[in-house]
Design an enzyme around this catalytic site. Sequence first.
Site, PDB file in Angstrom:
ATOM      1  N   PHE A   2     -65.390   7.935  70.402  1.00  0.00           N
ATOM      2  CA  PHE A   2     -66.004   9.155  70.331  1.00  0.00           C
ATOM      3  C   PHE A   2     -65.811  10.373  71.455  1.00  0.00           C
ATOM      4  O   PHE A   2     -65.544  11.577  71.163  1.00  0.00           O
ATOM      5  CB  PHE A   2     -67.291   8.278  70.858  1.00  0.00           C
ATOM      6  N   GLY A   3     -65.110   9.496  72.652  1.00  0.00           N
ATOM      7  CA  GLY A   3     -64.421  10.556  73.561  1.00  0.00           C
ATOM      8  C   GLY A   3     -64.572   9.660  75.319  1.00  0.00           C
ATOM      9  O   GLY A   3     -64.519   7.952  75.290  1.00  0.00           O
ATOM     10  N   GLY A  11     -62.930   4.578  80.668  1.00  0.00           N
ATOM     11  CA  GLY A  11     -62.348   3.973  79.780  1.00  0.00           C
ATOM     12  C   GLY A  11     -62.358   5.461  78.620  1.00  0.00           C
ATOM     13  O   GLY A  11     -62.828   6.088  78.897  1.00  0.00           O
ATOM     14  N   ASP A  25     -65.623  -0.121  63.863  1.00  0.00           N
ATOM     15  CA  ASP A  25     -64.170  -0.186  63.688  1.00  0.00           C
ATOM     16  C   ASP A  25     -64.423  -1.342  65.185  1.00  0.00           C
ATOM     17  O   ASP A  25     -63.809  -1.506  66.104  1.00  0.00           O
ATOM     18  CB  ASP A  25     -63.934   1.103  65.195  1.00  0.00           C
ATOM     19  N   LYS A  82     -70.697   8.289  77.923  1.00  0.00           N
ATOM     20  CA  LYS A  82     -69.433   8.900  77.226  1.00  0.00           C
ATOM     21  C   LYS A  82     -69.805  10.518  76.526  1.00  0.00           C
ATOM     22  O   LYS A  82     -70.654  10.987  76.314  1.00  0.00           O
ATOM     23  CB  LYS A  82     -69.309   8.279  75.855  1.00  0.00           C
ATOM     24  N   GLY A 125     -63.047   5.784  74.657  1.00  0.00           N
ATOM     25  CA  GLY A 125     -63.611   5.154  72.832  1.00  0.00           C
ATOM     26  C   GLY A 125     -62.985   6.020  72.123  1.00  0.00           C
ATOM     27  O   GLY A 125     -62.850   7.499  72.475  1.00  0.00           O
TER      28      GLY A 125
END
Length: 933
Positions: free
Chosen positions: A623-624, A619, A737, A640, A621
């Site tokens: 964040f990255g 995935g 978010d 992540k 996000g």
Amino acid sequence: MVVYYSLLVLFLQLIPSVFCQVREFVSIDCGGKGDYTDTSTGLTWISDAGLIRYGNISAISNTDPDPLQYRGYRYFPADSKKYCYSLSTVERRRYIVRATFLYGETDSNDPYPKFELYLDATHWSTVTINYPTETYVEEMIIRATSTSINVCLCCASTGYPFISTLELRTLNGSMYTTDFEEDFFLSVAARVNFGALSKDSIRYPDDPYDRIWESDLDKRQNFLVGMAPGTIRISTTKNVRTDMRECPPVKVMQTAIVGTQGSLSYRLNLYGFPANARAYAYLAEIEDLGWNESRKFTMQKPYVPDYSNAVVNIAENANGSYTLYEPSYMNVSLDFVLSCSFVKTHDSTRGPLINAIEISRYVPIVPKTSGQDASVLDMFRAMSIQSDWACEEGDPCIPTQWEWVKCSSSKPPRITKIDLSGRDLNGTIPSQLKLVEGLTELWLNDNSLAGSIPDMSNLKYLTILHLENNRLTGQLPSYLGDMPNLRELYVQNNNLSGGIPPMLLTKKLIFKYDGNPGLICREQKAKRLKLIIGIITGVLAIFILFLSCPLMLRHLRRRPLHEESSGKCDSIHATSKPSKSYSVLRVGSLITDEGLDVTNYMPLAELVEATHNFSKKIGKGSFGPVYYGKLKDGKEVAVKIKADVSSHGTKQFENEVSLLSRIHHKNLVPLIGYCEEGNQSILVYEYMHNGTLRDHIHDNVKYKHLNWLSRLQIAEDAARGLEYLHSGCNPSIIHRDVKTTNILLDINMRAKMSDFGLSKQTDENFTHVSSVAQGTVGYLDPEYYATQQLSEKSDVYSFGVVLLELISGRKPVSVEDYGAERNIVHWARSLINKGDITSIIDPSLENFKIESVWRIAEVAISSVHPYGASRPRMQEIELAIQDAIKIEKRSTSTSTTSSHSSTLYASHMRSLSNSLAILSLESPSESVVPSAR
Ligand SMILES: *[C@@H]1O[C@H](CO)[C@@H](O)[C@H](O)[C@H]1NC(C)=O
Ligand SMILES: *[C@@H]1O[C@H](CO)[C@@H](O)[C@H](O)[C@H]1NC(C)=O
Ligand SMILES: *[C@@H]1O[C@H](CO)[C@@H](O)[C@H](O)[C@H]1NC(C)=O
Ligand SMILES: *[C@@H]1O[C@H](CO)[C@@H](O)[C@H](O)[C@H]1NC(C)=O
Ligand SMILES: *[C@@H]1O[C@H](CO)[C@@H](O)[C@H](O)[C@H]1NC(C)=O
Ligand SMILES: CC(=O)N[C@H]1CO[C@H](CO)[C@@H](O)[C@@H]1O
């Protein structure tokens, strides 16, 4: 003595009257130009010009000029003061107090007003104008606590406080009596006339007490949303006997709604709820039933133990047709959305009937400032009646303090400081000053006060006393020397005479007394005295120290026990005081470095191995990128990688980790490790086997369809997680978010929120609409976007969108789905406002209860309200979801309700949702259903 000189003195005569007879009213047109009689009601309105000193008048131009009292309003400055109307009352009589607010369309772009309304010291309501052309009505039923009441406006958070009308209506002696009136007022939340002949509300002269009975045809109110099929409106012209205590008008009782197919339902929103309420139903049989017919029914919702099983037979209960029967609950706890349903019993030939209802919220009465303190303040005010300071209105302490006093926070408040330096006071200092027992500071210097210093010997907290530069005469009282806390005493430049009490010269005290020609100073004597007293005090002090030693030791020994519970995020219970400060982790300074060791540090090499050199991307996000991994101990993880390290710096990363590692909740994805090496900042989370909620709703290929109950359970889990971030963490965390891709499902399909507490950077859908407002398109709170003011209510908005997605199975933004409206919020809102819920329900859903969907739809629509302040808190949303789950589970669980009621419930459901041909298959009573259709 001039007390409340500026008050309106209205003589409310106690006319001995026949029951339900016309009484005298006070009707004030705030900002009105003169007195007049309203031809439609025959009521006399008076202008408030002589009743209030402050405020300006604003005219409403482009609204239709009827009724006259809404042609203008009075508005007040948005400052720290309160502005009050005072109304004369008779103690212990009951009244309706009504304030109304019509703002009118304006050209300016200023935000609409939002301010506070108080009745005496009791917070009545927060008036929030969302629609400028709507008249907001606040109504309180009170038993007067004294000979006058104050209605005060203050504390504008946007715009300025204003008021259109203020009305006082006297009630008959026993009307609206409750067991709680000693401690509670009643704030009217709903008073509905069912089956009304027009959209107009019924009030005076039909109602001799001028209560406002709103028409159920009034579109704004949505009283009949969720109406059962077969509901009809009936009316009669025959007289209805209404001579019972609450005495509703005959005209209201002459109309009703009837559920001809056996059930009757309605719902309405109760502002200010959940709360404890007084609820009345007004019923009268207004159809002529044949000898072999009967009308018997029970209330199914809301479920109230002891009442819900009772069978109502109106004519029998009232001892005759065309006669009022008023069943009531004196204290029932109700939610914001009141959903009612009534079903006929099976031996009844007619369906349920309702003429009117009335629901009021109990508002605890907050005590006013102590009467003896207030009376002393009034004496000071009377000394200078022309000056502004003496004209401050309402309670001296609540909700805001008068500029010249300070108050304690006790209940009732006491006055602790009076500051009247240099206010042109003349006359004598009131001898009643000793009544102000909590006084710590008294400043009366630089006035023209004459006479002697009164007895204040009992003011044991008095520390500062300023009487200098007056014309005081007489002696300096000896008790001043004995006042235990006195630290500052100024009496210079008066005409005092006599000796100075020796204690004053020896005490540790700032004492100024020059400029009093008559004062005789015996310093010599005093010095000797000082020495002796010094020695005695010393000896005493040592003695006392000895005495108190054992006590102190005991005290010290106990202390550590009290200091044990210090608040870490995970130890703070959700009901702890909500914190005012927010952390989005951009504010690094809010978080300390402690706690870093709670979460494991993981070397990069270990993570490279666990993820097979970051080979399986699962995935992306905000964040990255996110990779799948498996640690040596077999634990599956999501790794992540922070995309853009340069822009952040390691300090911030540490702060994030530090905060995240302290957040533990079963509905939040747990952080289990982190790594910071080279240019990499990496967070390691528990792996969630079932992916994102988005995939489950919108990707029908990968996952099997989610049924309604699973959707509700997921919503409940996610709401709990968010609620914890908002009120269980200190400082509060705003997610910023919330969306279906950030709601992850574990192996048991329990939902957990992810991606909180991170600086948001790189998600593609993430909008950079402005330098500050950030969020995902379709979920972004428009108010936050417009004002840049982030609050928990922005998360609530996004969560509302998630709920709409769960109901509809549609994406938040889509031109194909919504056409010109483009987003799910507008589309769903317009359909739901029309009462059409079936059109928004995901066509692939089967086996659900429409009531349960309604509950969610309502809370979703209030969550996406344009104004944050009008949205519910996460806690309320959570309660609504739990309600919906309860409704949904009701017939599937082994039912505790009697079989005939669940039968009728099922048939009711069936008829409600027949356009979708949905029937609860689990219903134990299939065979009975057809007979009810
Ligand atoms: C009311 O009008 C006066 C004079 O026009 C003005 O000075 C004052 O600021 C106004 N007050 C408010 C609350 O706008
Ligand atoms: C109503 O009942 C609740 C709980 O039974 C109680 O706490 C409350 O004091 C009662 N009265 C009012 C006016 O809320
Ligand atoms: C009541 O009696 C009348 C005749 O008197 C009959 O027409 C009607 O159907 C009966 N109604 C019911 C519900 O039994
Ligand atoms: C009910 O009404 C009847 C007459 O309609 C009357 O005789 C009777 O006393 C009444 N009962 C009560 C309890 O009021
Ligand atoms: C002072 O007192 C006199 C009467 O005692 C009164 O007439 C006068 O108006 C007062 N002055 C002020 C400034 O209040
Ligand atoms: C003051 C007054 O009008 N009191 C009346 C209120 O209503 C009751 C009946 O319930 C009458 O008996 C009172 O006279």
